[in-house]
Design an enzyme around this catalytic site. Structure first.
Site, PDB file in Angstrom:
ATOM      1  N   HIS A 232       0.832  -1.200   0.000  1.00 33.63           N
ATOM      2  CA  HIS A 232       0.000   0.000   0.000  1.00 33.63           C
ATOM      3  C   HIS A 232       0.867   1.250   0.000  1.00 33.63           C
ATOM      4  CE1 HIS A 232      -2.664  -2.999   2.057  1.00 33.63           C
ATOM      5  NE2 HIS A 232      -3.543  -2.494   1.211  1.00 33.63           N
TER       6      HIS A 232
ATOM      7  N   ASP B  36      10.851   2.455   6.447  1.00 34.54           N
ATOM      8  CA  ASP B  36       9.618   2.195   7.190  1.00 34.54           C
ATOM      9  C   ASP B  36       9.921   1.529   8.526  1.00 34.54           C
ATOM     10  OD1 ASP B  36      10.501  -0.115   5.884  1.00 34.54           O
ATOM     11  OD2 ASP B  36       8.488  -0.848   5.440  1.00 34.54           O
TER      12      ASP B  36
ATOM     13  N   ASP C  13       5.877  -5.888  12.167  1.00 33.49           N
ATOM     14  CA  ASP C  13       5.147  -5.234  11.081  1.00 33.49           C
ATOM     15  C   ASP C  13       4.592  -6.303  10.149  1.00 33.49           C
ATOM     16  OD1 ASP C  13       4.238  -3.690   8.906  1.00 33.49           O
ATOM     17  OD2 ASP C  13       5.799  -2.189   9.214  1.00 33.49           O
TER      18      ASP C  13
END
Length: 273
Positions: free
Chosen positions: A10, A114, A134
Site C-alpha cells: 500500500h 519504514d 510489522d
C-alpha cells in the site's frame, strides 16, 4: 503536514496534528502501488482523495515521505509537488544521525526507512527496549535495546505473500482469503490454509518476540503494526496493535530532523513492507 508511507502492498497517506502538545496522526487513505501510473495520474488521484478526506491544499504545503519502492518514490513526490507547489522531503539515511534511535553500520545500509520509522515511534512511546512487528508484504521484527540501538531485524514472508505463494506454487491450492480461524485443525482446504498461514503466523510472532526478548536480555515491550495486523485484533494476551505506528514515526522524524539540509525528492529506501 502530509505523511506518506510508500510500501510494497500500500501507499498510505496520513496527516499530522497535535493534541495537547503530543504528536498525533490520522490516516487519510490507502492506494495500491502501481508503477505504471504516471505522475499526472497520481496527482489527480491524490488530489481527489485528499479533497474527499477534507484535506485542503494548505495542509499539503509540507510533506514527508518514506519509501521502500524506489521506482515510485520520485513519481509520488512529484505528484504531491504538482498539487501543492512544494517538493516533499524524502526520508533517508541523511537523517539517521538526528533520530532518538541509533542504527549500527551493518544495518544502516540496508534497513528500510519504514522499519526505522516504526522503531522511532515505538522507542519514543516506550522509552525502553522494544520489539516492533510489522505485518505487511513481509513479516518483520525490529529489535531496539534500552539505549535506543537497533540491534537487528528479522524478515519472513508476510501473510498475503504466503497464501499467494501457496496458490501459484501448487497445482490445486486456491487463493484463500485471509482470516484467523478458531482452530488449527482445518476441516477443508480454505480452513487448512488459514490455519497454517494465519494461525501459524500468530505462533511465529509470539515465538519471535520471545526470542528477541531473550537476545535483548530483558522482557521488553512489543507492538504490532502493518496493514494486516487487524487480523489479530481479537487475540488476548497479545501485544497492542497500532496501525498508525509508521505514520507516527514519520511525524516524529519530521519534527526532529533538519529537513532543510536535504535536497527534496532524493530517492531512498530499501526492501520493506
Amino acid at each position: 503536514m502530509l505523511l506518506i508511507d510508500v510500501g510494497n502492498s500500500h501507499v498510505v497517506f496520513g496527516i499530522q496534528g497535535e493534541n495537547g502538545g503530543r504528536v498525533c496522526v490520522r490516516e487519510l487513505f490507502r492506494l495500491a502501488p502501481d508503477a505504471r501510473k504516471t505522475q499526472d495520474e497520481y496527482s489527480l488521484l491524490i488530489h481527489a482523495l485528499c479533497e474527499r478526506a477534507g484535506v485542503g491544499r494548505a495542509s499539503l504545503r509540507d510533506a514527508f515521505i518514506s519509501s521502500v519502492v524506489p521506482v515510485l518514490t520520485k513519481t509520488i513526490a512529484d505528484a504531491v509537488a504538482q498539487i501543492s507547489g512544494v517538493q516533499p522531503v524524502v526520508f533517508g539515511p541523511w537523517a539517521y544521525e538526528h533520530l532518538p534511535v541509533r542504527i549500527p553500520e551493518p544495518v544502516r545500509a540496508e534497513i528500510g526507512t519504514d522499519l526505522v520509522a516504526n522503531a522511532v515511534a515505538a522507542y519514543v512511546h516506550f522509552r525502553s527496549a522494544c520489539v516492533v512487528v510489522d505485518c505487511g508484504t513481509a513479516l518483520t521484527f525490529t529489535a531496539v535495546d534500552g539505549t535506543g540501538l537497533i540491534q537487528g531485524v528479522a524478515i519472513a514472508p508476510g501473510l498475503r505473500t504466503a497464501v499467494q505463494s501457496l496458490h501459484t506454487g501448487t497445482a490445486q491450492l486456491p487463493l484463500v482469503p485471509l482470516a484467523l480461524p478458531d482452530s488449527v485443525l482445518g476441516k477443508d482446504t480454505t480452513h487448512a490454509v488459514q490455519a497454517g498461514v494465519v494461525r501459524g503466523t500468530l505462533f511465529v510472532i509470539r515465538a519471535m518476540i520471545a526470542q528477541c526478548q531473550k537476545e535483548l536480555g530483558c522482557r521488553c515491550a512489543a507492538v504490532i503494526t502493518g496493514g494486516l495486523s487487524r487480523l489479530f485484533s481479537s487475540e488476548v494476551d497479545f501485544p497492542p496493535i497500532d496501525a498508525q505506528l509508521t505514520l507516527s514515526g514519520l511525524a516524529h522524524i519530521a519534527r526532529l530532523v533538519p529537513t532543510s539540509l536535504l535536497p527534496p525528492a532524493t530517492v531512498s529506501g530499501s526492501s520493506g513492507n
